[in-house]
Design a protein around this motif. Sequence first.
Motif, mmCIF file in Angstrom:
data_model
loop_
_atom_site.group_PDB
_atom_site.id
_atom_site.type_symbol
_atom_site.label_atom_id
_atom_site.label_comp_id
_atom_site.label_asym_id
_atom_site.label_seq_id
_atom_site.Cartn_x
_atom_site.Cartn_y
_atom_site.Cartn_z
ATOM 1 N N GLU A 53 0.816 -1.206 0.000
ATOM 2 C CA GLU A 53 0.000 0.000 0.000
ATOM 3 C C GLU A 53 0.858 1.268 0.000
ATOM 4 O O GLU A 53 0.504 2.269 -0.626
ATOM 5 N N ASP A 54 1.989 1.221 0.697
ATOM 6 C CA ASP A 54 2.909 2.358 0.718
ATOM 7 C C ASP A 54 3.547 2.552 -0.654
ATOM 8 O O ASP A 54 3.717 3.679 -1.128
ATOM 9 N N ARG A 55 3.917 1.441 -1.284
ATOM 10 C CA ARG A 55 4.498 1.520 -2.628
ATOM 11 C C ARG A 55 3.489 2.101 -3.620
ATOM 12 O O ARG A 55 3.860 2.837 -4.538
ATOM 13 N N GLU A 60 1.976 6.495 -7.167
ATOM 14 C CA GLU A 60 1.020 7.517 -7.605
ATOM 15 C C GLU A 60 1.645 8.901 -7.502
ATOM 16 O O GLU A 60 1.477 9.739 -8.395
ATOM 17 N N LEU A 61 2.382 9.152 -6.417
ATOM 18 C CA LEU A 61 3.049 10.447 -6.275
ATOM 19 C C LEU A 61 4.084 10.647 -7.379
ATOM 20 O O LEU A 61 4.177 11.731 -7.965
ATOM 21 N N LEU A 65 3.981 13.802 -10.048
ATOM 22 C CA LEU A 65 5.062 14.776 -10.148
ATOM 23 C C LEU A 65 5.779 14.677 -11.486
ATOM 24 O O LEU A 65 6.160 15.696 -12.078
ATOM 25 N N SER A 66 5.968 13.453 -11.982
ATOM 26 C CA SER A 66 6.640 13.273 -13.277
ATOM 27 C C SER A 66 5.845 13.935 -14.404
ATOM 28 O O SER A 66 6.419 14.525 -15.323
ATOM 29 N N ALA A 67 4.513 13.823 -14.334
ATOM 30 C CA ALA A 67 3.678 14.425 -15.372
ATOM 31 C C ALA A 67 3.773 15.945 -15.357
ATOM 32 O O ALA A 67 3.730 16.582 -16.417
ATOM 33 N N VAL A 135 -0.526 12.322 -0.386
ATOM 34 C CA VAL A 135 -0.196 12.367 -1.813
ATOM 35 C C VAL A 135 -1.248 13.174 -2.576
ATOM 36 O O VAL A 135 -0.921 13.967 -3.466
ATOM 37 N N GLN A 136 -2.524 12.998 -2.226
ATOM 38 C CA GLN A 136 -3.581 13.753 -2.893
ATOM 39 C C GLN A 136 -3.468 15.249 -2.603
ATOM 40 O O GLN A 136 -3.804 16.084 -3.456
#
Length: 282
Positions: A53-55, A60-61, A65-67, A135-136
């Motif tokens: 779940e942490d991964r 997702e983060l 950020l990459s986008a 993260v959201q």
Amino acid sequence: MLLHSRLLLWVLCTSVAAAHSPLLPKPQQVQYGPGQLPLRVLHIRLAGNVADEDRFAASELAAILSARCTTLIPIAESPDGPGPSIVLKRTGPVASLPMPGERPGPDSREAYRLKITPAGGEIEATSSAGLYYAVQTLRQLVEGDGYGAALPEIQIHDWPSLAYRGTMIDMSHGPLPTENEVKRQIDFLARWKANQYYIYSEGAIALDGYPLLNPEGRFSKEQVRHIIAYGRERHVDVIPFLELYGHLHDLLRIELYSSLGAFPHSVELDPANPNVTRWLAA
């Protein structure tokens, strides 16, 4: 004089916050600083006892950020390493989904602390749900795009005001959404930190022994399993439930089952009919 100083501080803090993107839902405690953390130089790191779940939260983060900076943001399962990073750290059990008896508050399962400085960032949460919600929030904090994309210097301590934040979707009136459409709904709700998704069904979920019930307009058991698993990854508890005593026209309009109604082809079961009791028990 003291009142004047407090008023001045409030005006300054309000002005600083107004210069940044609005955060929804508004965090419980927010304090901005003057600096920025550029995205293009970042790494994402996982600390402590890392679970799947942490991964998922970290991936997702990284994608978010990459986008925004159009540069690949790598992930490493180590709190140390060269260059600035955002470290995700879970301090308690995984605790993905809401359970009975939950209470909101600063020390609740879903609370998190987030700190961004020009040197790097850190997210700390009791559960994997708290990490995901942070993260959201980070998704909304990003300012600019491409080479200039950055996170503002900030400290946040946040927790939901309500322990249960659910949405019920009626799957029995009108066209049945596809599995992918339901997943898009869950994505949207998870982005705003909802944690429950109710599938209201009168006949939209396949039931063993009832092949005549909406054969062309229902989810298979496998599809429902996929949706539940998809929601769990995003800390949304998917709850399929079947309407029973009322609103059963999809079942009772079928000649084979019409005698179970309060009157022929009615919308409600007849509670005085012993066959109804046996049907519900089955």
